[in-house]
Design a protein around this motif. Sequence first.
Motif, short mmCIF file in Angstrom:
data_model
loop_
_atom_site.label_atom_id
_atom_site.label_comp_id
_atom_site.label_asym_id
_atom_site.label_seq_id
_atom_site.Cartn_x
_atom_site.Cartn_y
_atom_site.Cartn_z
N LYS A 1 20.77 1.83 -32.94
CA LYS A 1 20.52 2.65 -31.82
C LYS A 1 19.73 1.80 -30.84
CE LYS A 1 19.53 6.93 -34.33
NZ LYS A 1 18.72 8.06 -34.26
N PRO A 2 19.75 2.22 -29.75
CA PRO A 2 20.95 2.87 -28.97
C PRO A 2 22.30 2.29 -29.09
CG PRO A 2 19.56 1.64 -27.23
CD PRO A 2 19.03 1.25 -28.70
N VAL A 3 23.21 3.25 -29.03
CA VAL A 3 24.67 2.57 -29.20
C VAL A 3 25.41 2.69 -27.94
CG1 VAL A 3 26.87 3.18 -30.52
CG2 VAL A 3 24.62 3.38 -31.68
N ARG A 4 26.04 1.61 -27.70
CA ARG A 4 26.82 1.71 -26.52
C ARG A 4 27.90 2.49 -26.61
NH1 ARG A 4 26.91 -4.62 -25.21
NH2 ARG A 4 24.71 -4.67 -24.25
N GLN A 5 28.63 3.02 -25.47
CA GLN A 5 29.70 4.15 -25.68
C GLN A 5 30.85 3.43 -25.95
OE1 GLN A 5 30.92 5.34 -21.84
NE2 GLN A 5 32.71 6.38 -22.60
N SER B 1 21.30 4.32 -36.48
CA SER B 1 20.18 4.10 -37.28
C SER B 1 19.14 3.25 -36.45
CB SER B 1 20.40 3.23 -38.32
OG SER B 1 19.16 2.68 -38.81
N PRO B 2 17.74 3.57 -36.30
CA PRO B 2 16.90 2.41 -35.74
C PRO B 2 17.15 1.22 -36.09
CG PRO B 2 15.75 4.67 -36.24
CD PRO B 2 17.30 4.51 -36.87
N ILE B 3 16.96 0.20 -35.39
CA ILE B 3 17.39 -1.22 -36.05
C ILE B 3 16.40 -1.53 -37.15
CG2 ILE B 3 15.71 -2.44 -34.53
CD1 ILE B 3 18.28 -4.40 -34.22
N SER B 4 15.12 -0.80 -37.49
CA SER B 4 14.45 -1.21 -38.40
C SER B 4 15.00 -0.63 -39.85
CB SER B 4 13.05 -0.61 -38.13
OG SER B 4 13.25 0.77 -38.04
N PHE B 5 15.83 0.27 -39.88
CA PHE B 5 16.58 0.64 -40.99
C PHE B 5 17.90 0.13 -41.22
CE2 PHE B 5 14.42 5.13 -40.32
CZ PHE B 5 13.52 4.57 -40.62
N THR B 6 18.52 -0.65 -40.20
CA THR B 6 19.95 -1.19 -40.40
C THR B 6 20.18 -1.87 -41.57
OG1 THR B 6 19.94 -0.84 -38.08
CG2 THR B 6 21.61 -2.44 -39.13
N GLY B 7 19.28 -2.81 -42.08
CA GLY B 7 19.52 -3.91 -43.03
C GLY B 7 19.45 -3.18 -44.34
N ARG B 8 18.57 -2.23 -44.54
CA ARG B 8 18.36 -1.46 -45.69
C ARG B 8 19.63 -0.58 -45.87
NH1 ARG B 8 13.88 2.45 -46.36
NH2 ARG B 8 13.29 1.46 -44.28
#
Length: 168
Positions: free
Chosen positions: A145-149, A125-132
């Motif tokens: 996102k972006p997610v480290r390997q 998820s984009p960080i703006s959606f993570t909490g919700r």
Amino acid sequence: AELMNGGFKVASKEGTGSTFTFNVMLEHPSEVYPMQEQMDLSSLSTVLVACENHNLQKTSKELLQHWGVQEVLVDASFDKARARLRSAGMISFAVLSVRVEEHIQIALELHMEFKEQVKNWIVLSPISFTGRLNKLCTSWLVLSKPVRQSVFFNALKRMSSGNPFWRV
């Protein structure tokens, strides 16, 4: 973007705003991020990845195959993922990449419909959606996102071993 064999597009709607999207081609993931020998997920039978981004689809599939996942299913939309889940057996992981607001509701619907069939859920998820997203469903792991390997691998490994997961 074009210099890196990628492209860009703009979608604009009067009174709503504009969305600028670009992609660039990277080298093969094993060249960009050398794999460590201990990265083994061969115990996972099937992982489904639902993502609209072609580069993320390709990279996810290559990484999961390199890590030894027995079967990697990639779908370019949530509708295609839903159709595949209806005809598939048990799935070790569903990895859903949300990009826009509408994807949140669709991800919740998929989770409710297939929670007995899919053992573990990861939402990118984009960080703006993570909490919700974390508040909406506590039985999935949300990675910003972006997610480290290494974070992606560790999430898969930890969840597949039955250890409680953590929020990132």
